[in-house]
Design a protein around this motif. Structure first.
Motif, PDB file in Angstrom:
ATOM      1  N   THR A   1       0.827  -1.206   0.000  1.00  0.00           N
ATOM      2  CA  THR A   1       0.000   0.000   0.000  1.00  0.00           C
ATOM      3  C   THR A   1       0.860   1.254   0.000  1.00  0.00           C
ATOM      4  OG1 THR A   1      -0.234  -0.198   2.407  1.00  0.00           O
ATOM      5  CG2 THR A   1      -2.028  -1.049   1.056  1.00  0.00           C
ATOM      6  N   GLN A   2       2.048   1.194   0.613  1.00  0.00           N
ATOM      7  CA  GLN A   2       2.946   2.349   0.526  1.00  0.00           C
ATOM      8  C   GLN A   2       3.366   2.594  -0.918  1.00  0.00           C
ATOM      9  OE1 GLN A   2       6.928   2.010   2.047  1.00  0.00           O
ATOM     10  NE2 GLN A   2       7.120   4.215   2.402  1.00  0.00           N
ATOM     11  N   LYS A   3       3.656   1.525  -1.657  1.00  0.00           N
ATOM     12  CA  LYS A   3       4.029   1.688  -3.072  1.00  0.00           C
ATOM     13  C   LYS A   3       2.866   2.283  -3.858  1.00  0.00           C
ATOM     14  CE  LYS A   3       6.045  -0.687  -7.055  1.00  0.00           C
ATOM     15  NZ  LYS A   3       7.167   0.257  -7.174  1.00  0.00           N
ATOM     16  N   ALA A   4       1.644   1.819  -3.557  1.00  0.00           N
ATOM     17  CA  ALA A   4       0.477   2.394  -4.221  1.00  0.00           C
ATOM     18  C   ALA A   4       0.385   3.888  -3.948  1.00  0.00           C
ATOM     19  CB  ALA A   4      -0.794   1.690  -3.741  1.00  0.00           C
ATOM     20  N   GLU A   5       0.595   4.257  -2.692  1.00  0.00           N
ATOM     21  CA  GLU A   5       0.488   5.663  -2.297  1.00  0.00           C
ATOM     22  C   GLU A   5       1.600   6.508  -2.917  1.00  0.00           C
ATOM     23  OE1 GLU A   5      -1.727   8.498   0.027  1.00  0.00           O
ATOM     24  OE2 GLU A   5      -2.130   6.385  -0.355  1.00  0.00           O
ATOM     25  N   ASN A   6       2.827   5.982  -2.877  1.00  0.00           N
ATOM     26  CA  ASN A   6       3.980   6.739  -3.371  1.00  0.00           C
ATOM     27  C   ASN A   6       4.010   6.836  -4.896  1.00  0.00           C
ATOM     28  OD1 ASN A   6       6.509   5.681  -0.890  1.00  0.00           O
ATOM     29  ND2 ASN A   6       4.661   6.891  -0.680  1.00  0.00           N
ATOM     30  N   ASP A   7       3.875   5.679  -5.555  1.00  0.00           N
ATOM     31  CA  ASP A   7       4.160   5.612  -6.988  1.00  0.00           C
ATOM     32  C   ASP A   7       2.930   5.696  -7.877  1.00  0.00           C
ATOM     33  OD1 ASP A   7       6.761   5.302  -6.182  1.00  0.00           O
ATOM     34  OD2 ASP A   7       6.781   3.125  -6.429  1.00  0.00           O
ATOM     35  N   PHE A   8       1.747   5.407  -7.324  1.00  0.00           N
ATOM     36  CA  PHE A   8       0.526   5.493  -8.132  1.00  0.00           C
ATOM     37  C   PHE A   8      -0.253   6.759  -7.798  1.00  0.00           C
ATOM     38  CE2 PHE A   8      -3.757   4.577  -9.564  1.00  0.00           C
ATOM     39  CZ  PHE A   8      -3.557   3.922 -10.764  1.00  0.00           C
ATOM     40  N   VAL A   9      -0.508   6.971  -6.520  1.00  0.00           N
ATOM     41  CA  VAL A   9      -1.231   8.184  -6.106  1.00  0.00           C
ATOM     42  C   VAL A   9      -0.332   9.412  -6.221  1.00  0.00           C
ATOM     43  CG1 VAL A   9      -2.432   9.295  -4.175  1.00  0.00           C
ATOM     44  CG2 VAL A   9      -2.717   6.839  -4.572  1.00  0.00           C
ATOM     45  N   GLY A  10       0.964   9.227  -5.925  1.00  0.00           N
ATOM     46  CA  GLY A  10       1.907  10.337  -6.016  1.00  0.00           C
ATOM     47  C   GLY A  10       2.107  11.083  -4.714  1.00  0.00           C
ATOM     48  N   ALA A  11       1.835  10.427  -3.588  1.00  0.00           N
ATOM     49  CA  ALA A  11       2.028  11.040  -2.273  1.00  0.00           C
ATOM     50  C   ALA A  11       3.228  10.386  -1.593  1.00  0.00           C
ATOM     51  CB  ALA A  11       0.777  10.868  -1.421  1.00  0.00           C
ATOM     52  N   PRO A  12       4.265  11.165  -1.232  1.00  0.00           N
ATOM     53  CA  PRO A  12       5.503  10.572  -0.691  1.00  0.00           C
ATOM     54  C   PRO A  12       5.391  10.238   0.791  1.00  0.00           C
ATOM     55  CG  PRO A  12       5.738  12.947  -0.841  1.00  0.00           C
ATOM     56  CD  PRO A  12       4.361  12.625  -1.391  1.00  0.00           C
ATOM     57  N   THR A  13       4.415   9.399   1.154  1.00  0.00           N
ATOM     58  CA  THR A  13       4.161   9.083   2.552  1.00  0.00           C
ATOM     59  C   THR A  13       4.994   7.900   3.027  1.00  0.00           C
ATOM     60  OG1 THR A  13       2.304   7.703   1.882  1.00  0.00           O
ATOM     61  CG2 THR A  13       1.796   9.965   2.484  1.00  0.00           C
ATOM     62  N   GLY A  14       5.072   7.758   4.350  1.00  0.00           N
ATOM     63  CA  GLY A  14       5.786   6.636   4.942  1.00  0.00           C
ATOM     64  C   GLY A  14       4.850   5.460   5.169  1.00  0.00           C
ATOM     65  N   ILE A  15       5.120   4.694   6.240  1.00  0.00           N
ATOM     66  CA  ILE A  15       4.377   3.452   6.465  1.00  0.00           C
ATOM     67  C   ILE A  15       3.483   3.497   7.699  1.00  0.00           C
ATOM     68  CG2 ILE A  15       6.090   2.045   5.285  1.00  0.00           C
ATOM     69  CD1 ILE A  15       7.077   1.147   8.098  1.00  0.00           C
ATOM     70  N   MET A  16       3.391   4.650   8.348  1.00  0.00           N
ATOM     71  CA  MET A  16       2.649   4.708   9.606  1.00  0.00           C
ATOM     72  C   MET A  16       1.172   4.384   9.440  1.00  0.00           C
ATOM     73  SD  MET A  16       2.008   7.896  12.189  1.00  0.00           S
ATOM     74  CE  MET A  16       1.172   8.891  10.959  1.00  0.00           C
ATOM     75  N   ASP A  17       0.510   5.039   8.502  1.00  0.00           N
ATOM     76  CA  ASP A  17      -0.939   4.929   8.402  1.00  0.00           C
ATOM     77  C   ASP A  17      -1.372   3.492   8.110  1.00  0.00           C
ATOM     78  OD1 ASP A  17      -0.821   7.618   8.779  1.00  0.00           O
ATOM     79  OD2 ASP A  17      -1.335   8.167   6.722  1.00  0.00           O
ATOM     80  N   GLN A  18      -0.695   2.862   7.146  1.00  0.00           N
ATOM     81  CA  GLN A  18      -1.045   1.484   6.804  1.00  0.00           C
ATOM     82  C   GLN A  18      -0.773   0.543   7.976  1.00  0.00           C
ATOM     83  OE1 GLN A  18       1.184   3.463   5.356  1.00  0.00           O
ATOM     84  NE2 GLN A  18       1.380   3.086   3.158  1.00  0.00           N
ATOM     85  N   SER A  19       0.313   0.798   8.694  1.00  0.00           N
ATOM     86  CA  SER A  19       0.666  -0.072   9.813  1.00  0.00           C
ATOM     87  C   SER A  19      -0.391  -0.010  10.908  1.00  0.00           C
ATOM     88  CB  SER A  19       2.035   0.320  10.381  1.00  0.00           C
ATOM     89  OG  SER A  19       3.051   0.136   9.416  1.00  0.00           O
TER      90      SER A  19
END
Length: 391
Positions: free
Chosen positions: A165-183
């Motif tokens: 989900t981080q890859k989805a957020e970073n590379d598909f959505v375009g948001a450079p977020t970390g892993i906190m929210d998904q965790s």
């Protein structure tokens, strides 16, 4: 995303019935994943640091049915967009719009991991306030990845799903977020906060129950919508990377409070303040975990207050509405308050004695009215179970 909320979310049976009504067949299952409140530890996650979020009792739910072709049909219970149709074979970053980029991003990310992803029909229902900094987007992604992990037999661990989900957020959505929210959404547990080491994904569940301590956790949604996929978030991340580079460390996680004197002589004033926030925030997370394990929730108020001051002054991610919510809540009786989430809008949290809850609510509403601001939503949250299958 719109700031509209779904006031009465559908239960699993209701969502299944809506799916059948919309798609003409029953779903293969219904999954849910919660939003999150970050108790403390803001913008530390992508610096390999420590965070302390908890899953909340507001969730995104998806009913999903696997198709025999490569078509993806998506529908939500909010808005009036109707069914959106996409072909998996043409899925690539930058092609999706609105809320659909979150489930489509997960599908794309799983494809990148070599998982054979089928076409699906999906309907989404959510009670997580959108645009409030409570991670409504990650709740959607975590519900979808939980469903697809099961439906495809991919056998991913929680840690795998976090990274997907981080890859989805970073590379598909375009948001450079970390892993906190998904965790928090995938690994949360009722009555506990999730103490996460973002360097190695190690998790410890820390008891956090406000009510037995005579407290409630209020969320004040300012209605100022924010977006992680904008320049403010990215600029903060770049400052952190520059600070780590100049300090000669892999990440700001490796800079201690005692190193800040040296850092002040090496960094320009703006970069130093960004670094100081992350370094002191990591320290506050560790102190909060220690206090929760020993003295209990009533002891952490000053750390919440200090976190907000640091975000307001050093990281500069607050806004007048968040500051008004925090200052007013504190003046009216909250024992600690801070903005939560990525910043530039969204929500504040206020840890409040039960007997002061009405007083704090009324004071915040009056302060916003006096300032001519949009009326905020104020509600309580409790630490809840992470993602699971409902039906």
């Amino acid at each position: 995303m719109s700031t509209a909320t779904v006031p009465h979310p559908l239960d699993a049976a209701g969502l299944s019935a809506r799916f059948a009504e919309s798609f003409g067949a029953t779903p293969d299952g219904v999954w849910q994943a919660p939003g999150r409140v970050n108790l403390i530890g803001e913008h530390t996650d992508y610096n390999d640091g420590f965070v302390l979020p908890f899953a909340i009792d507001k969730t995104a739910r998806v009913a999903v049915r696997v198709r025999s072709d490569s078509t993806v049909r998506l529908l939500s219970t909010f808005g009036d967009q109707g069914i959106t149709t996409t072909d998996l074979t043409t899925l690539k970053p930058g092609t999706a719009k609105g809320w659909t980029k979150y489930p489509l991003g997960v599908l794309w990310s799983l494809q990148q991991r070599g998982i054979k992803v089928p076409g699906i029909d999906l309907i989404l229902d959510s009670s997580v306030p959108l645009g409030a900094g409570l991670s409504s987007s990650h709740a959607i992604e975590c519900a979808v990845v939980s469903a697809l992990n099961e439906l495809t037999g991919a056998g991913m661990s929680d840690e795998d799903m976090v990274l997907a989900t981080q890859k989805a957020e970073n590379d598909f959505v375009g948001a450079p977020t970390g892993i906190m929210d998904q965790s928090a959404s995938l690994r949360g547990a009722k009555g506990h906060a999730v103490f996460l080491d973002c360097r190695d994904q190690h998790v410890e569940l820390v008891p956090f129950e406000a009510e037995p301590a005579g407290l409630v956790m209020l969320v004040i949604d300012t209605k100022v919508s924010h977006s992680h996929a904008d320049g403010g978030y990215a600029a903060r991340r770049e400052s952190c990377e520059l600070g780590a580079q100049v300090m000669g460390v892999p990440a700001l996680r490796d800079v201690s409070v005692s190193d800040l004197t040296e850092a002040s002589g090496l960094l320009d004033e703006l970069t130093f303040r960004r670094v100081r926030h992350v370094v002191t925030e990591n320290d506050r997370v560790l102190a909060t975990v220690e206090l929760l394990s020993t003295a209990g929730p009533a002891a952490i108020g000053p750390l919440l207050d200090a976190s907000h001051v640091s975000m307001r002054d050093d990281f500069e991610i607050s806004c007048p509405e968040l500051d008004l919510a925090v200052d007013t809540a504190r003046s009216a009786g909250a024992i600690g308050a801070r903005m939560t989430g990525g910043g530039f809008g969204g929500a504040a949290i206020a840890l409040t004695p039960v007997e002061k809850e009405r007083q704090v609510r009324d004071a915040v509403l009056k302060a916003f009215a006096r300032a001519g601001l949009t009326t905020p939503d104020i509600f309580t949250v409790t630490p809840a179970q992470g993602a699971l299958r409902l039906l």
